[in-house]
Scaffold this motif. Structure first.
Motif, mmCIF file in Angstrom:
data_model
loop_
_atom_site.group_PDB
_atom_site.id
_atom_site.type_symbol
_atom_site.label_atom_id
_atom_site.label_comp_id
_atom_site.label_asym_id
_atom_site.label_seq_id
_atom_site.Cartn_x
_atom_site.Cartn_y
_atom_site.Cartn_z
ATOM 1 N N ASP A 309 0.835 -1.214 0.000
ATOM 2 C CA ASP A 309 0.000 0.000 0.000
ATOM 3 C C ASP A 309 0.865 1.258 0.000
ATOM 4 O O ASP A 309 0.584 2.225 -0.706
ATOM 5 C CB ASP A 309 -0.933 0.013 1.217
ATOM 6 C CG ASP A 309 -2.100 -0.960 1.049
ATOM 7 O OD1 ASP A 309 -2.194 -1.585 -0.032
ATOM 8 O OD2 ASP A 309 -2.908 -1.090 1.987
ATOM 9 N N GLU A 312 2.396 1.730 -3.438
ATOM 10 C CA GLU A 312 1.379 2.210 -4.380
ATOM 11 C C GLU A 312 1.102 3.698 -4.155
ATOM 12 O O GLU A 312 0.855 4.435 -5.100
ATOM 13 C CB GLU A 312 0.081 1.405 -4.212
ATOM 14 C CG GLU A 312 0.158 0.001 -4.798
ATOM 15 C CD GLU A 312 -0.062 -0.002 -6.315
ATOM 16 O OE1 GLU A 312 -0.509 1.015 -6.853
ATOM 17 O OE2 GLU A 312 0.247 -1.033 -6.943
ATOM 18 N N PRO A 321 5.476 -0.383 -10.699
ATOM 19 C CA PRO A 321 6.140 -1.130 -9.618
ATOM 20 C C PRO A 321 6.809 -2.425 -10.092
ATOM 21 O O PRO A 321 6.495 -2.931 -11.181
ATOM 22 C CB PRO A 321 5.001 -1.470 -8.659
ATOM 23 C CG PRO A 321 3.724 -1.070 -9.316
ATOM 24 C CD PRO A 321 4.016 -0.490 -10.669
ATOM 25 N N ARG A 360 0.058 -5.723 -8.759
ATOM 26 C CA ARG A 360 0.239 -4.792 -9.871
ATOM 27 C C ARG A 360 1.727 -4.468 -9.936
ATOM 28 O O ARG A 360 2.284 -3.837 -9.038
ATOM 29 C CB ARG A 360 -0.555 -3.505 -9.597
ATOM 30 C CG ARG A 360 -0.638 -2.556 -10.766
ATOM 31 C CD ARG A 360 -1.418 -1.308 -10.361
ATOM 32 N NE ARG A 360 -0.550 -0.325 -9.750
ATOM 33 C CZ ARG A 360 -0.088 0.745 -10.387
ATOM 34 N NH1 ARG A 360 -0.421 0.977 -11.636
ATOM 35 N NH2 ARG A 360 0.702 1.601 -9.749
ATOM 36 N N SER A 455 -6.074 -2.131 -11.938
ATOM 37 C CA SER A 455 -5.820 -1.365 -10.713
ATOM 38 C C SER A 455 -5.619 -2.326 -9.540
ATOM 39 O O SER A 455 -5.945 -3.518 -9.623
ATOM 40 C CB SER A 455 -7.008 -0.449 -10.437
ATOM 41 O OG SER A 455 -8.158 -1.256 -10.251
ATOM 42 N N TYR A 456 -5.095 -1.752 -8.452
ATOM 43 C CA TYR A 456 -4.869 -2.513 -7.220
ATOM 44 C C TYR A 456 -5.524 -1.768 -6.074
ATOM 45 O O TYR A 456 -5.398 -0.547 -5.981
ATOM 46 C CB TYR A 456 -3.365 -2.635 -6.952
ATOM 47 C CG TYR A 456 -3.024 -2.941 -5.507
ATOM 48 C CD1 TYR A 456 -2.881 -4.248 -5.066
ATOM 49 C CD2 TYR A 456 -2.864 -1.909 -4.568
ATOM 50 C CE1 TYR A 456 -2.598 -4.525 -3.734
ATOM 51 C CE2 TYR A 456 -2.582 -2.175 -3.234
ATOM 52 C CZ TYR A 456 -2.448 -3.486 -2.826
ATOM 53 O OH TYR A 456 -2.178 -3.770 -1.512
ATOM 54 N N ARG A 457 -6.206 -2.498 -5.207
ATOM 55 C CA ARG A 457 -6.748 -1.883 -3.986
ATOM 56 C C ARG A 457 -6.808 -2.938 -2.900
ATOM 57 O O ARG A 457 -7.430 -3.993 -3.097
ATOM 58 C CB ARG A 457 -8.150 -1.334 -4.265
ATOM 59 C CG ARG A 457 -8.823 -0.685 -3.061
ATOM 60 C CD ARG A 457 -9.939 0.252 -3.499
ATOM 61 N NE ARG A 457 -11.026 -0.443 -4.181
ATOM 62 C CZ ARG A 457 -12.097 -0.963 -3.568
ATOM 63 N NH1 ARG A 457 -12.208 -0.877 -2.240
ATOM 64 N NH2 ARG A 457 -13.055 -1.559 -4.247
#
Ligand code: NOJ
Length: 533
Positions: A309, A312, A321, A360, A455-457
């Motif tokens: 996190d 990001e 990344p 990601r 996307s990444y979450r």
């Protein structure tokens, strides 16, 4: 394919040439050996591992004081690894299979046997003198400042050369004198080295210690190391110096002139906010910068989640990344995560594989990781590395034979004690093996836009579980990784996600790939899953 797609969306596999495959029985891996194994890496079908690119650690002529990171000739191949013709054939065969090739570029230092250094040390007025960093002793005979080698066993970073009565600087071994990057001739010569390999057709370079090269021109003393915080390494003056960014921009301009080539930098900086400066303010420096956070983190869901996190968050827009679980300088993931029972390491290595291949960012694999190879046992009389890195460099275990399919001769480092059972041949046809898991995940990733560029979450977790969403267009994937050795449950339903999904991949081979409830999603001990929503 658009420019830059391959290094953003592909999987890159690191080969340590000395330990990958020996083709002539001398106990040392070589370039023809690598060529002979390319089908294993990617033959265009899911029977193979499916990697998109390989990065070759140095194979250049070298006295091997640091096993090739002490380069005596940047534009040739060490006889024990083969010839330039062997390299060209390796490149041709790799490209034929759609595998890109990165070579290692070592700009901070040469070998002390490099002709440039031989000339430099020959007299104070030799034209190459200023290509390296020479300084008079202080009045008491001691070196100019307090800089230390990166290898604690070496001690100070200066060695006195009696022939000309000055000290020279070496950030690593005394056999690896640092180049003087303030000298424009050095910059030009190293650009020529880059051109040499790019002209031959390589797709990119991995830049060794890309945060070094430039240092304080006044050579001031480093402050004493702090217990923690920004300058914890104490290396205020001998690394991460602003001029390094000018040098990297120079490399970038050169690479850009060749079209779709790239550079990944080994930036040994663990503070993400400082690390991301290496992409350049105008994204005009490194294409990729290794993020080594996973190499030192404890095996805990919150540690991994916080680190991803944070990265990001600090990553500049447009920068990309990378993640890695191991390399030739660090204990292997399987051994690092072992809880001491000999089994948990392998189970955790499976979860780590799923993490690496679903985040990601570009995954970098280290050869052997895909079979869960452990660090080898190297008895004191076989130790060859000054910095204790032999265990992660023992030969790749291809089969259960005496030389593990790596060599018919005597291997340069001992074969790992588990080679009879932990090897490629034993795992290739076993659907439950970690090799099969790697293969499935890599091919699954290729077919998923969400995993490759979505996307990444991260989402609220149950204790011990790291869970995140990857989304692209209408594709939505939930990745849930149980870092604990007890079953866990993640109530994805309460997080606004659907109450049912379809498990598409699991680290547990026995888990049915089928619809399953998400309120809650039940995870077995050390289990990771990819669920399509
Ligand atoms: C980083 C390399 O990965 C390591 O193996 C080497 O010893 C140092 N740089 C010096 O080149």
């Amino acid at each position: 394919m658009a420019v830059g797609d391959w290094w953003r969306h592909g999987v890159i596999y690191q080969i340590y040439p000395r330990s990958f495959q020996d083709s002539n029985g001398d106990g040392i891996g070589d370039l023809p050996g690598i060529t002979s194994r390319l089908d294993y890496l990617n033959d265009g079908t899911p029977v193979s591992l499916g990697v998109d690119a390989i990065w070759l650690s140095p194979f250049y002529p070298s006295p091997m004081a640091d096993f090739g990171y002490d380069v005596a000739d940047y534009c040739d191949v060490a006889p024990e690894y083969g010839t330039l013709a062997d390299f060209d054939e390796l490149l041709r065969q790799a490209h034929r299979r759609g595998i890109r090739v990165l070579v290692d570029f070592v700009p901070n230092h040469t070998s002390d046997r490099h002709p440039w250094f031989q000339a430099s040390r020959s007299s104070r007025d030799n034209p190459y003198r200023d290509w390296y960093v020479w300084r008079d002793p202080k009045l008491d005979g001691s070196p100019r400042n307090n800089w230390r080698s990166y290898f604690p066993a070496v001690g100070g970073a200066w060695t006195f050369d009696a022939a000309t009565a000055q000290y020279y600087l070496h950030s690593f071994l005394p056999q690896q004198p640092d180049l003087n990057w303030w000298n424009p001739e050095v910059r030009a010569a190293m650009h020529d080295v880059l051109r040499f390999w790019l002209d031959r057709g390589v797709d990119g370079v991995r830049i060794d210690v890309a945060h070094k090269m430039a240092r304080d021109p006044d050579l001031r003393d480093n402050p004493p190391p702090l217990a923690s915080g920004e300058s914890s390494s104490g290396r205020r003056y001998d690394e991460d110096w602003p001029e390094v960014h000018t040098i990297l921009r120079g490399f970038r301009r050169l690479l850009d002139g060749y079209g779709d080539r790239m550079a990944v930098g080994e930036v040994g900086i663990y503070d993400p906010a400082r690390l991301v400066r290496y992409f350049g303010e105008a994204l005009d420096e490194l294409h990729l910068a290794f993020n080594f956070a996973f190499l030192t983190q404890p095996w805990r869901a919150d540690a991994f989640r916080d680190s991803v996190d944070l990265y990001e968050r600090v990553l500049p827009a447009g920068a990309w990344p990378t993640y890695t679980l191991s390399n030739h300088d660090n204990p292997r993931a399987r051994s690092r995560y072992d809880g001491g029972d000999g089994r948990s390491g392998l189970r955790r290595a499976r979860v780590a594989a799923m993490l690496l291949l679903t985040l990601r960012g570009t995954p970098f694999l280290y050869a052997g990781e895909e079979i869960g190879q452990a660090d080898g046992e190297v008895p004191p009389e076989r130790v060859v590395d000054v910095h204790g890195r032999d265990p992660e460099r023992t030969p790749l275990q291809w089969d259960g034979s005496r030389g593990a399919g790596f060599t018919t001769g005597d291997p340069w480092l001992p074969i790992g004690s588990e080679a009879a059972s932990v090897n490629v041949a034993a795992q290739r046809d076993d659907p439950a093996s970690i090799l099969s898991l790697y293969r499935q995940l890599i091919w699954y990733r290729k077919g998923s836009a969400a995993l490759r560029w979505g996307s990444y979450r991260s989402i609220g977790t149950a204790p011990g579980v790291f869970a995140f969403l990857r989304e692209a267009g209408t594709e939505r994937l939930l990745v849930a990784l149980n870092f604990g050795d007890e079953p866990a449950a993640l109530d994805a339903g309460s997080l606004g996600l659907p109450s049912v999904g379809r498990v598409e991949r699991s680290t547990e081979a026995a888990r049915p790939l089928a619809a399953c409830p998400l309120a809650p999603l039940e995870l077995g001990p050390d289990e990771g899953v990819v669920v399509r929503l």
